[in-house]
Design a protein around this motif. Structure first.
Motif, PDB file in Angstrom:
ATOM      1  N   ASP A  26       2.466  10.666   0.940  1.00  0.00           N
ATOM      2  CA  ASP A  26       2.605  10.298   2.355  1.00  0.00           C
ATOM      3  C   ASP A  26       1.329   9.659   2.877  1.00  0.00           C
ATOM      4  O   ASP A  26       1.365   8.612   3.543  1.00  0.00           O
ATOM      5  N   LEU A  27       0.194  10.299   2.582  1.00  0.00           N
ATOM      6  CA  LEU A  27      -1.093   9.783   3.040  1.00  0.00           C
ATOM      7  C   LEU A  27      -1.393   8.424   2.411  1.00  0.00           C
ATOM      8  O   LEU A  27      -1.839   7.492   3.089  1.00  0.00           O
ATOM      9  N   TYR A  28      -1.131   8.327   1.110  1.00  0.00           N
ATOM     10  CA  TYR A  28      -1.387   7.062   0.420  1.00  0.00           C
ATOM     11  C   TYR A  28      -0.507   5.952   0.995  1.00  0.00           C
ATOM     12  O   TYR A  28      -0.958   4.818   1.189  1.00  0.00           O
ATOM     13  N   GLY A  29       0.751   6.281   1.274  1.00  0.00           N
ATOM     14  CA  GLY A  29       1.680   5.299   1.831  1.00  0.00           C
ATOM     15  C   GLY A  29       1.203   4.771   3.175  1.00  0.00           C
ATOM     16  O   GLY A  29       1.295   3.569   3.458  1.00  0.00           O
ATOM     17  N   MET A  30       0.674   5.659   4.009  1.00  0.00           N
ATOM     18  CA  MET A  30       0.160   5.242   5.319  1.00  0.00           C
ATOM     19  C   MET A  30      -1.041   4.317   5.166  1.00  0.00           C
ATOM     20  O   MET A  30      -1.137   3.286   5.839  1.00  0.00           O
ATOM     21  N   ILE A  31      -1.959   4.663   4.267  1.00  0.00           N
ATOM     22  CA  ILE A  31      -3.159   3.842   4.048  1.00  0.00           C
ATOM     23  C   ILE A  31      -2.759   2.484   3.464  1.00  0.00           C
ATOM     24  O   ILE A  31      -3.298   1.441   3.862  1.00  0.00           O
ATOM     25  N   ARG A 106       2.682  -2.152  -4.187  1.00  0.00           N
ATOM     26  CA  ARG A 106       2.203  -0.767  -4.155  1.00  0.00           C
ATOM     27  C   ARG A 106       1.824  -0.279  -5.548  1.00  0.00           C
ATOM     28  O   ARG A 106       2.643  -0.222  -6.457  1.00  0.00           O
ATOM     29  N   ASP A 107       0.550   0.051  -5.705  1.00  0.00           N
ATOM     30  CA  ASP A 107       0.036   0.597  -6.961  1.00  0.00           C
ATOM     31  C   ASP A 107      -0.558   1.972  -6.682  1.00  0.00           C
ATOM     32  O   ASP A 107      -0.296   2.562  -5.639  1.00  0.00           O
ATOM     33  N   ASN A 108      -1.367   2.437  -7.605  1.00  0.00           N
ATOM     34  CA  ASN A 108      -2.023   3.723  -7.356  1.00  0.00           C
ATOM     35  C   ASN A 108      -3.247   3.522  -6.464  1.00  0.00           C
ATOM     36  O   ASN A 108      -3.657   2.389  -6.191  1.00  0.00           O
ATOM     37  N   MET A 113      -7.965   0.568  -4.002  1.00  0.00           N
ATOM     38  CA  MET A 113      -9.390   0.544  -3.674  1.00  0.00           C
ATOM     39  C   MET A 113     -10.050  -0.721  -4.244  1.00  0.00           C
ATOM     40  O   MET A 113     -10.843  -1.382  -3.574  1.00  0.00           O
ATOM     41  N   HIS A 114      -9.680  -1.058  -5.474  1.00  0.00           N
ATOM     42  CA  HIS A 114     -10.221  -2.264  -6.114  1.00  0.00           C
ATOM     43  C   HIS A 114      -9.809  -3.519  -5.340  1.00  0.00           C
ATOM     44  O   HIS A 114     -10.612  -4.440  -5.144  1.00  0.00           O
ATOM     45  N   LYS A 115      -8.557  -3.559  -4.858  1.00  0.00           N
ATOM     46  CA  LYS A 115      -8.063  -4.718  -4.109  1.00  0.00           C
ATOM     47  C   LYS A 115      -8.757  -4.836  -2.752  1.00  0.00           C
ATOM     48  O   LYS A 115      -9.012  -5.944  -2.277  1.00  0.00           O
ATOM     49  N   ILE A 116      -9.056  -3.698  -2.139  1.00  0.00           N
ATOM     50  CA  ILE A 116      -9.777  -3.718  -0.861  1.00  0.00           C
ATOM     51  C   ILE A 116     -11.170  -4.301  -1.055  1.00  0.00           C
ATOM     52  O   ILE A 116     -11.637  -5.122  -0.256  1.00  0.00           O
ATOM     53  N   LEU A 212      -9.088   6.612   0.950  1.00  0.00           N
ATOM     54  CA  LEU A 212      -8.565   6.581  -0.418  1.00  0.00           C
ATOM     55  C   LEU A 212      -9.510   7.300  -1.377  1.00  0.00           C
ATOM     56  O   LEU A 212      -9.072   8.005  -2.293  1.00  0.00           O
ATOM     57  N   LYS A 213     -10.795   7.112  -1.156  1.00  0.00           N
ATOM     58  CA  LYS A 213     -11.798   7.750  -2.012  1.00  0.00           C
ATOM     59  C   LYS A 213     -11.711   9.277  -1.906  1.00  0.00           C
ATOM     60  O   LYS A 213     -11.830   9.991  -2.896  1.00  0.00           O
TER      61      LYS A 213
END
Length: 217
Positions: A26-31, A106-108, A113-116, A212-213
């Motif tokens: 859920d948290l990852y989806g929101m971010i 949507r990845d892991n 983080m790498h894409k950001i 994310l970190k």
């Protein structure tokens, strides 16, 4: 006092138990959604920034400005300043679109983080390029004026030599100096605008990256 403290603790725990529990997904989806939206806006703003000057060229004031530089014999310089950056600007816009497409898949969390990080780097490189081109444009015009033909310069100003209070060459260098000063000030102002617009979006991306970190820990 202790009884009141215990009551407050119990009340807080009861409220906490009623709050929705968010899972990792859920948290990852929101971010992920927030990050995708931010990068989309970066892409949209870059497109608007590319199109807007061309719309402004349609205004009479802008056309008169172009005619003034053409009268000074700076037509080639003006065309070079206008057209030369096109390929690189279009390349950056394409890169923003690519970053948006990448971040929308949507990845892991680690991949996101790498894409950001990649998006932040692309935006910063674009800002440095845009500000450099803007400042160099003023410098080239100033140099063109300083070394322009004296009679052409006077004609462009709609003045007569007799009306000038100082030699034409001195006046050309004064105008060139004013343009350089204006270029520095305008570049600083444009940098402030970039800081407010792109900087705000990058700060939001940084916040997503930090969240994310924490999820990965």
């Amino acid at each position: 006092m202790m009884d009141e403290l215990e009551l407050l603790k119990k009340d807080w725990k009861s409220r906490e138990s009623k709050l929705p529990k968010l899972s990792y997904d859920d948290l990852y989806g929101m971010i992920w959604k927030r990050s995708s939206s931010i990068v989309k806006w970066i892409f949209i703003i870059s497109v608007i920034e590319f199109v807007l000057p061309h719309v402004l060229y349609l205004l009479p004031v802008a056309r008169e400005g172009m005619e003034f530089y053409e009268t000074l014999g700076l037509k080639n310089i003006m065309w070079g300043i206008t057209v030369a950056p096109y390929p690189i600007v279009i390349y950056f816009i394409y890169q923003f679109y690519q970053r948006y497409r990448e971040i929308s898949a949507r990845d892991n969390a680690r991949d996101l983080m790498h894409k950001i990080i990649r998006t932040r780097k692309t935006v910063k490189n674009y800002i440095i390029f845009a500000l450099s081109v803007f400042l160099i444009s003023f410098l080239l015009i100033a140099v063109g004026i300083a070394f322009s033909d004296g009679d052409t310069f006077v004609h462009a100003l709609n003045m007569e030599k007799k009306a000038l209070e100082q030699p034409i060459d001195n006046l050309k260098w004064v105008v060139a100096g004013i343009l350089i000063a204006m270029g520095i000030l305008c570049t600083a102002f444009l940098g402030l605008i970039y800081f407010l617009i792109y900087g705000l979006l990058l700060r939001k991306l940084d916040k997503n990256y930090s969240e994310l970190k924490r999820l990965e820990i």
